[in-house]
Design an enzyme around this catalytic site. Structure first.
Site, PDB file in Angstrom:
ATOM      1  N   ASP A 117      -1.205  70.954  33.598  1.00  0.00           N
ATOM      2  CA  ASP A 117      -2.334  69.530  32.684  1.00  0.00           C
ATOM      3  C   ASP A 117      -1.834  70.296  31.093  1.00  0.00           C
ATOM      4  OD1 ASP A 117      -1.762  68.161  35.492  1.00  0.00           O
ATOM      5  OD2 ASP A 117      -4.211  69.629  35.640  1.00  0.00           O
ATOM      6  N   ASP A 136       0.025  62.761  37.403  1.00  0.00           N
ATOM      7  CA  ASP A 136      -1.186  63.110  38.037  1.00  0.00           C
ATOM      8  C   ASP A 136      -0.948  60.816  37.741  1.00  0.00           C
ATOM      9  OD1 ASP A 136      -1.405  65.330  38.866  1.00  0.00           O
ATOM     10  OD2 ASP A 136      -2.986  65.722  36.789  1.00  0.00           O
TER      11      ASP A 136
END
Length: 156
Positions: A117, A136
């Site tokens: 991330d 995501d």
């Protein structure tokens, strides 16, 4: 189904390319933070071993393989669901977004043991401590689209 496959492949490739470019080529894995347009967009490295916001990260190895299995099962289930019925093009695009994102994050878990991330957005005096990635965003948009564009009265 062709539309679903194309969207899933594009999302998967965009997710993986963005991770390789930002995390490794730009050196985020070493620098941990790159200010792009602060505070609106900052790259912050976060290796997420759990699910959203790091939940379920206490037993990293168990979580890793369990989450890979869940991602693959959900992707297969959504693909089968879409293949068995007539669905609007928006539903097929939504399914492709969800599947492409799920497979992108699953590949991260296989390769790195965690999901890479790196996107962080803050605004208006609120400092967001969480990071996310292209997969995501695609998973969220795909799930929302499936809710909005499927159902008994929403077939073509």
């Amino acid at each position: 189904m062709r539309r679903l496959g194309i969207v899933a492949a594009l999302v998967f490739l965009l997710d993986q390319a963005s991770k390789v470019f930002v995390v490794f080529h730009m050196g985020l894995a070493l620098d941990q933070r790159i200010d792009v347009w602060p505070p609106y967009l900052t790259f912050r490295m976060a290796w997420n071993q759990g699910v959203n916001f790091g939940f379920f990260a206490h037993d990293a190895d168990l979580a890793r393989w369990l989450l890979i299995g869940v991602s693959l099962a959900i992707s297969a289930g959504v693909a089968i669901w879409m293949a068995r019925g007539r669905h609007r093009p928006a539903a097929l695009v939504s399914a492709g977004l969800l599947i492409g994102g799920a497979l992108g994050n699953a590949l991260d878990r296989v390769l790195y043991g965690a999901v890479a991330d790196f996107l962080n957005m803050s605004c208006c005096g609120i400092d967001n401590p969480y990071a996310f990635n292209v997969a995501d965003v695609a998973i969220f948009a795909g799930a929302l689209g499936l809710v909005l564009y499927t159902g008994k009265d929403k077939t073509p």
